[in-house]
Design a protein around this motif. Structure first.
Motif, PDB file in Angstrom:
ATOM      1  N   CYS A   1     -15.509  25.089   3.271  1.00  0.00           N
ATOM      2  CA  CYS A   1     -14.609  24.308   2.420  1.00  0.00           C
ATOM      3  C   CYS A   1     -14.513  25.005   1.066  1.00  0.00           C
ATOM      4  N   THR A   2     -13.528  24.608   0.253  1.00  0.00           N
ATOM      5  CA  THR A   2     -13.358  25.163  -1.098  1.00  0.00           C
ATOM      6  C   THR A   2     -14.106  24.274  -2.074  1.00  0.00           C
ATOM      7  N   SER A   3     -15.103  24.850  -2.793  1.00  0.00           N
ATOM      8  CA  SER A   3     -15.936  24.012  -3.650  1.00  0.00           C
ATOM      9  C   SER A   3     -16.540  24.808  -4.799  1.00  0.00           C
ATOM     10  N   VAL A   4     -17.038  24.059  -5.791  1.00  0.00           N
ATOM     11  CA  VAL A   4     -17.921  24.539  -6.863  1.00  0.00           C
ATOM     12  C   VAL A   4     -19.218  23.774  -6.698  1.00  0.00           C
ATOM     13  N   ALA A   5     -20.376  24.454  -6.750  1.00  0.00           N
ATOM     14  CA  ALA A   5     -21.607  23.758  -6.390  1.00  0.00           C
ATOM     15  C   ALA A   5     -22.818  24.336  -7.103  1.00  0.00           C
ATOM     16  N   LEU A   6     -23.869  23.491  -7.203  1.00  0.00           N
ATOM     17  CA  LEU A   6     -25.212  23.934  -7.551  1.00  0.00           C
ATOM     18  C   LEU A   6     -25.965  24.104  -6.243  1.00  0.00           C
ATOM     19  N   ALA A   7     -26.542  25.314  -6.003  1.00  0.00           N
ATOM     20  CA  ALA A   7     -27.290  25.596  -4.784  1.00  0.00           C
ATOM     21  C   ALA A   7     -28.756  25.801  -5.130  1.00  0.00           C
ATOM     22  N   LEU A   8     -29.636  25.064  -4.455  1.00  0.00           N
ATOM     23  CA  LEU A   8     -31.086  25.170  -4.624  1.00  0.00           C
ATOM     24  C   LEU A   8     -31.662  25.499  -3.253  1.00  0.00           C
ATOM     25  N   ASP A   9     -32.282  26.689  -3.107  1.00  0.00           N
ATOM     26  CA  ASP A   9     -32.759  27.070  -1.783  1.00  0.00           C
ATOM     27  C   ASP A   9     -34.096  27.770  -1.868  1.00  0.00           C
TER      28      ASP A   9
END
Length: 449
Positions: free
Chosen positions: A345-353
């Motif tokens: 999908c098209t998104s802006v995100a904070l990723a924590l991995d």
């Protein structure tokens, strides 16, 4: 709570004076604070209502109990406004308990944020009374004032009647002059003069501009109510609206947490009491998502939540995303592993991995890939203890705090104006319980008390 007291001086109608206690940082800028003993409790502005004689009191949370991303905090107490509209504000540091006069806990502002330090200045307790000073010398006598002006001379009295003529002298000599006659009576008073005409009335002065204040309302105020800068109080709903800006009252709204209505869970995502499990360690490779079914304005969105990644061998992670609804239905679920349930999908995100050690990134996604915009370079440990996350998107920038530490400051990313808000998570070759809990969205258009 600690009671702070004071008194309004010189106000004919104290109940109409605008009074508010607002939490600020040491430079006077409004701050958001939390109280550890009240999980997720947001410290908000507190209205103050003075008595008819000007006395007022307000219960406030002690500053030592408040945790804030801004560092040290103070309470700014506004006691009305000056004639030019400038707020009259006292800054105080509230002790842990008791009742204090505002003047005895007053504090000065700093030029900079002090972080974990202490407030720049705060008076100590009042010391003992000092000895009386010597009597001062008598001042010099003032100069004699000038003499007053001479008053006008009195009017001339009427002339007396002429006395009788004296008798003729003997042997042709002149007669002896007669005695002067008595003064005649005063003549009658003349008629009164006519009254002068009344002067013309001068023009009325212009009315000064209205000043913002606090209104009372029932429900959302209409845009025809009040002026820019006004706040509106709904006592029945225990809610403040405002401030009004550009002639409009922003509609009050608050997003419910994922434990409430209006959310769609997909894939591995489940609710366990107040915990949103995006994946369980036992689920194996795959993903889970939880999306808001309705769309929300992106600008100004502010949310705080707790994450936990534990219970398994340690991968992959969790995302908080603002997705484009054009290709993101509430049922969307991306792939597992490094896709973090979000790619597609098209998104802006904070990723924590935790797939490559603990890391935090700001990313964008599209139909086939995830692109890293920024990576936090500091040390992180995202397993296995819970940690608190705050995300705020405003004016095209994403800011992120982890356990009150600002790790991304207004990183420029372009979210859509009305976004699909949600969390995604995944397991990869390794796995974990990926949990979100204690979600609090900041309300728009005002706040409740």
């Amino acid at each position: 709570m600690t009671t702070v007291t004071g008194k309004l001086i010189g106000s004919a109608s104290p109940a109409r004076v605008e009074m508010l206690a607002t939490l600020v940082d040491v430079t006077g800028k409004p701050a958001v604070g939390y109280v550890a003993s009240l999980s997720g409790e947001l410290v908000r502005p507190v209205p103050i209502t003075p008595e008819e004689d000007g006395d007022w009191s307000v219960p406030l949370t002690a500053n030592a109990l408040i945790e804030s991303d801004a560092g040290d905090t103070l309470w700014a107490i506004q006691e009305g406004r000056a004639k030019d509209g400038t707020p009259i504000v006292s800054y105080v540091v509230v002790p842990a308990s008791g009742s204090y006069w505002v003047g005895s806990i007053r504090a000065d502002l700093s030029d900079t944020i002090t972080g974990g330090g202490t407030v720049v200045y705060l008076p100590g307790p009042e010391g003992p009374e000092g000895p009386a000073g010597p009597t001062g010398a008598t001042g010099a006598q003032g100069a004699t004032g000038p003499a007053g002006a001479t008053g006008p001379a009195g009017g001339t009295g009427p002339q007396g009647e002429t006395g009788p003529a004296g008798s003729a002298g003997a042997d042709g000599q002149d007669g002896t002059p007669g005695a002067a006659g008595a003064t005649g009576p005063e003549g009658p008073q003349g008629p009164a003069g006519e009254d002068g005409a009344d002067g013309a009335t001068g023009p009325q002065g212009e009315q000064g501009p209205a000043r913002p204040g606090l209104l009372t309302t029932t429900g959302q105020p209409s845009d025809a109510t009040g002026i820019d800068g006004d706040w509106a109080l709904d006592p029945g709903a225990r809610r403040f609206y405002g401030p009004k800006a550009d002639g409009v009252w922003e509609p009050w709204s608050r997003i419910l947490p994922p434990t409430g209505t209006g959310w769609q869970r997909n894939g591995f995502a489940t609710l366990d009491a107040d915990d949103l499990y995006l994946t369980h360690a036992a689920d194996g490779f795959g993903s889970g998502t939880c999306w808001r079914t309705g769309l929300e304005p992106s600008d100004g969105l502010d949310v705080t939540f707790e994450c936990e990644m534990s219970g398994g061998s340690g991968a992959d992670g969790i995302c908080f995303a603002l997705a484009d609804p054009a290709d993101t239905a509430a049922t969307f679920q991306g792939g597992g592993g490094g896709d973090l349930g979000l790619v597609g999908c098209t998104s802006v995100a904070l990723a924590l991995d935790t797939g490559a050690g603990s890391r935090a990134r700001i990313v964008t996604t599209n139909a086939s890939a995830m692109t890293t915009v920024a990576t936090y370079g500091g040390a992180l440990d995202l397993r296995a203890a819970p940690f608190t996350v705050r995300v705020r998107y405003a004016d095209g920038g994403l800011s992120v705090w982890l356990d009150s530490t600002l790790i991304f400051d207004e990183v420029a990313v372009g979210a859509v104006a009305s976004a699909r808000v949600g969390w995604t998570g995944s397991n990869g070759g390794a796995n974990d319980d990926h949990i979100v809990r204690s979600v609090v969205f900041v309300a728009r258009g005002g706040f409740e008390f």
